[in-house]
Motif scaffolding. Structure first.
Motif, mmCIF file in Angstrom:
data_model
loop_
_atom_site.group_PDB
_atom_site.id
_atom_site.type_symbol
_atom_site.label_atom_id
_atom_site.label_comp_id
_atom_site.label_asym_id
_atom_site.label_seq_id
_atom_site.Cartn_x
_atom_site.Cartn_y
_atom_site.Cartn_z
ATOM 1 N N ASP A 283 -14.021 29.622 -4.868
ATOM 2 C CA ASP A 283 -14.509 29.254 -6.199
ATOM 3 C C ASP A 283 -13.805 30.059 -7.276
ATOM 4 N N VAL A 284 -13.348 31.260 -6.934
ATOM 5 C CA VAL A 284 -12.619 32.091 -7.886
ATOM 6 C C VAL A 284 -11.737 33.053 -7.106
ATOM 7 N N PHE A 285 -10.563 33.321 -7.654
ATOM 8 C CA PHE A 285 -9.640 34.296 -7.064
ATOM 9 C C PHE A 285 -9.534 35.479 -8.012
ATOM 10 N N VAL A 286 -9.535 36.706 -7.451
ATOM 11 C CA VAL A 286 -9.518 37.918 -8.272
ATOM 12 C C VAL A 286 -8.343 38.801 -7.867
ATOM 13 N N LEU A 287 -7.595 39.272 -8.872
ATOM 14 C CA LEU A 287 -6.552 40.284 -8.668
ATOM 15 C C LEU A 287 -6.923 41.502 -9.512
ATOM 16 N N PRO A 288 -7.570 42.525 -8.897
ATOM 17 C CA PRO A 288 -8.133 43.646 -9.662
ATOM 18 C C PRO A 288 -7.240 44.885 -9.711
ATOM 19 N N SER A 289 -5.934 44.713 -9.803
ATOM 20 C CA SER A 289 -4.986 45.823 -9.707
ATOM 21 C C SER A 289 -5.250 46.907 -10.744
ATOM 22 N N ARG A 290 -4.866 48.143 -10.375
ATOM 23 C CA ARG A 290 -4.932 49.284 -11.297
ATOM 24 C C ARG A 290 -3.575 49.967 -11.342
ATOM 25 N N ARG A 291 -3.282 50.598 -12.454
ATOM 26 C CA ARG A 291 -2.022 51.305 -12.634
ATOM 27 C C ARG A 291 -1.995 52.576 -11.789
ATOM 28 N N VAL A 311 -7.656 26.804 -8.507
ATOM 29 C CA VAL A 311 -8.705 27.818 -8.385
ATOM 30 C C VAL A 311 -8.741 28.663 -9.659
ATOM 31 N N PRO A 312 -9.894 28.824 -10.307
ATOM 32 C CA PRO A 312 -9.988 29.722 -11.455
ATOM 33 C C PRO A 312 -9.646 31.150 -11.041
ATOM 34 N N VAL A 313 -9.030 31.905 -11.940
ATOM 35 C CA VAL A 313 -8.605 33.263 -11.601
ATOM 36 C C VAL A 313 -9.176 34.273 -12.578
ATOM 37 N N ILE A 314 -9.372 35.483 -12.046
ATOM 38 C CA ILE A 314 -9.762 36.653 -12.841
ATOM 39 C C ILE A 314 -8.762 37.750 -12.528
ATOM 40 N N GLY A 315 -8.280 38.446 -13.552
ATOM 41 C CA GLY A 315 -7.340 39.530 -13.323
ATOM 42 C C GLY A 315 -7.626 40.719 -14.212
ATOM 43 N N SER A 316 -7.198 41.881 -13.773
ATOM 44 C CA SER A 316 -7.302 43.068 -14.615
ATOM 45 C C SER A 316 -6.234 43.007 -15.702
ATOM 46 N N ASP A 317 -6.334 43.906 -16.670
ATOM 47 C CA ASP A 317 -5.372 43.935 -17.777
ATOM 48 C C ASP A 317 -4.187 44.840 -17.466
ATOM 49 N N THR A 318 -3.824 44.944 -16.209
ATOM 50 C CA THR A 318 -2.765 45.837 -15.751
ATOM 51 C C THR A 318 -1.427 45.117 -15.678
ATOM 52 N N GLY A 319 -0.392 45.736 -16.211
ATOM 53 C CA GLY A 319 0.960 45.224 -16.064
ATOM 54 C C GLY A 319 1.111 43.802 -16.558
ATOM 55 N N GLU A 320 1.731 42.958 -15.740
ATOM 56 C CA GLU A 320 2.076 41.597 -16.129
ATOM 57 C C GLU A 320 0.948 40.598 -15.900
ATOM 58 N N ILE A 325 -1.461 35.078 -16.289
ATOM 59 C CA ILE A 325 -2.650 34.225 -16.405
ATOM 60 C C ILE A 325 -2.647 33.428 -17.705
ATOM 61 N N GLY A 326 -2.237 34.042 -18.804
ATOM 62 C CA GLY A 326 -2.299 33.362 -20.097
ATOM 63 C C GLY A 326 -3.725 33.002 -20.452
ATOM 64 N N ASP A 327 -3.936 31.730 -20.866
ATOM 65 C CA ASP A 327 -5.283 31.284 -21.225
ATOM 66 C C ASP A 327 -5.976 30.569 -20.076
ATOM 67 N N ALA A 328 -5.436 30.756 -18.864
ATOM 68 C CA ALA A 328 -5.931 30.001 -17.711
ATOM 69 C C ALA A 328 -6.881 30.807 -16.833
ATOM 70 N N GLY A 329 -7.414 31.915 -17.331
ATOM 71 C CA GLY A 329 -8.329 32.715 -16.527
ATOM 72 C C GLY A 329 -9.019 33.761 -17.380
ATOM 73 N N LEU A 330 -9.781 34.634 -16.729
ATOM 74 C CA LEU A 330 -10.518 35.696 -17.407
ATOM 75 C C LEU A 330 -9.862 37.038 -17.106
ATOM 76 N N ILE A 331 -9.906 37.947 -18.082
ATOM 77 C CA ILE A 331 -9.289 39.269 -17.962
ATOM 78 C C ILE A 331 -10.365 40.339 -18.153
ATOM 79 N N PHE A 332 -10.328 41.378 -17.320
ATOM 80 C CA PHE A 332 -11.217 42.526 -17.497
ATOM 81 C C PHE A 332 -10.375 43.801 -17.487
ATOM 82 N N HIS A 333 -10.917 44.877 -18.026
ATOM 83 C CA HIS A 333 -10.195 46.140 -18.063
ATOM 84 C C HIS A 333 -10.161 46.757 -16.666
#
Length: 386
Positions: A283-291, A311-320, A325-333
């Motif tokens: 239902d959702v894919f997450v890439l929670p990378s950290r620097r 698949v909707p995506v969520i990613g951290s605000d790390t790197g690229e 993602i652009g406007d195609a998903g949600l971003i968290f710190h």
């Protein structure tokens, strides 16, 4: 236009699809690859999967497995015989293979081009510092895999033309939405995926399924994801983690400590050919990378694979990650457990948002991240060079 491309990455069969697309655009393409590449995670033997329209030349590699000092001892002879217009070195500018290729390209009058992923500025000792200066001086064009890599090149003094083009894209005929998402063009004509017909999970109903794919390492932030799903409380969810790596045992212990082990599934034996089915069951894919001090996310290929599968995506605000993602998903710190948990809750509760992000993600991949799109942009660089 004759182009010689050196790329150890193209021992992977799926990546060769880009080569076919380049050749289909009027490029007389020869690609030099080693018979295998000794990656830290294991030896990758050459797969000849997509080989139409261009010449795939297997050449011995000296110091195989060493990223910075490997090279092709037969390259000078190959260049003398081929006399290409362009030599495209799919490697970093400070590596011996790049210096070696640029030097011999100049001797036959070819124009050299290099590729870089590096989005953190680093200093290199001699002789790698010399290799880099030589490459910068003699290459009027470069391709960077992400926007931050351009900034790094400029900070190091490179003054040539740089285009931002990811190294490889995805095949949208392989990474495609499941057939029960009819809003995607052509999806209803596809056979059902195994994951949806056998489990009923993901878009077809059942538990809200969250997924991650990639290496199990600290910098990938999977512990943040575990803590975030643990805060979902009594909601009906499950987490699927596909991959392997040194942090596996730690993550398994953490899942037990958080009392969510029965909902967390570690899947360490998924073949690359099964990954589309893995994504389509989510239902959702997450890439929670950290620097980390010596690494920051350079692209996030798993994101475009998931997006291509609807698949909707969520990613951290790390790197690229935000740029991918652009406007195609949600971003968290990065490392913000509550922020990630809020994103998950938002998608669990809002089916219309899930659908909208899924459509945007698929569209974004089709416009920017297919092998054909990457090839088109790459050929544009070749045309500019000549």
């Amino acid at each position: 236009m004759k182009v010689l491309l050196l790329s150890k990455a193209c021992v992977v069969g799926a990546y060769q699809r880009k080569l076919e697309e380049i050749a289909a655009r009027g490029v007389a393409l020869t690609v030099v690859v080693p018979p295998a590449w000794k990656d830290p995670s294991g030896t990758r033997t050459l797969e000849k999967k997509y080989t139409r329209g261009y010449r795939l030349l297997v050449s011995p590699m000296r110091f195989n497995g060493h990223f910075h000092i490997h090279f092709y001892p037969e390259l000078a002879r190959i260049l003398r015989e081929l006399r290409p217009d362009i030599v495209h070195v799919d490697e970093e500018p400070w590596d011996l293979v790049t210096f070696h290729a640029v030097r011999h390209a100049l001797q036959v009058g070819a124009r050299p081009l290099f590729f870089t992923w590096q989005n953190l500025r680093r200093r290199y000792p001699f002789p790698f510092s010399y290799f880099q200066r030589f490459t910068f001086h003699h290459c009027a064009h470069a391709i960077a895999g992400n926007a931050d890599a351009v900034n790094v090149l400029r900070a190091k003094g490179y003054r040539g033309v740089v285009r931002v083009i990811p190294q490889f894209g995805v095949d949208p005929e392989i990474f495609q939405p499941p057939p029960n998402l009819p809003r995607f063009a052509g999806a209803e004509a596809r056979p059902p995926s195994r994951s949806h017909t056998s489990t009923g999970e993901g878009w077809g109903g059942g538990s809200f399924t969250v997924g991650y794919a990639g290496r199990f390492t600290r910098e990938k932030g999977i512990d943040t994801l575990l803590r975030a799903v643990a805060q979902l409380g009594d909601a009906d969810w499950q987490l699927r983690l596909a991959g392997s790596g040194p942090a596996l045992a730690h993550l398994q212990r953490l899942a037990h400590e958080l009392t969510i082990a029965e909902r967390v599934h570690f899947e360490t034996q998924i073949a690359s050919t099964q990954m589309p089915d893995f994504y389509r069951a989510l239902d959702v894919f997450v890439l929670p990378s950290r620097r980390a001090h010596n690494w920051v996310e350079q692209f996030g290929r798993v994101l475009i694979e998931a997006m291509a599968c609807g698949v909707p995506v969520i990613g951290s605000d790390t790197g690229e990650i935000p740029n991918t993602i652009g406007d195609a998903g949600l971003i968290f710190h990065e490392d913000d457990v509550s922020g990630l948990q809020a994103c998950l809750v938002q998608l669990m509760r809002d089916e219309s948002l899930r659908c909208a992000l899924a459509e945007r993600g698929r569209t974004r991949v089709l416009q920017n991240f297919t092998q054909a799109s990457i090839a088109e942009q790459t050929v544009g660089v070749y045309q500019q060079m000549v």
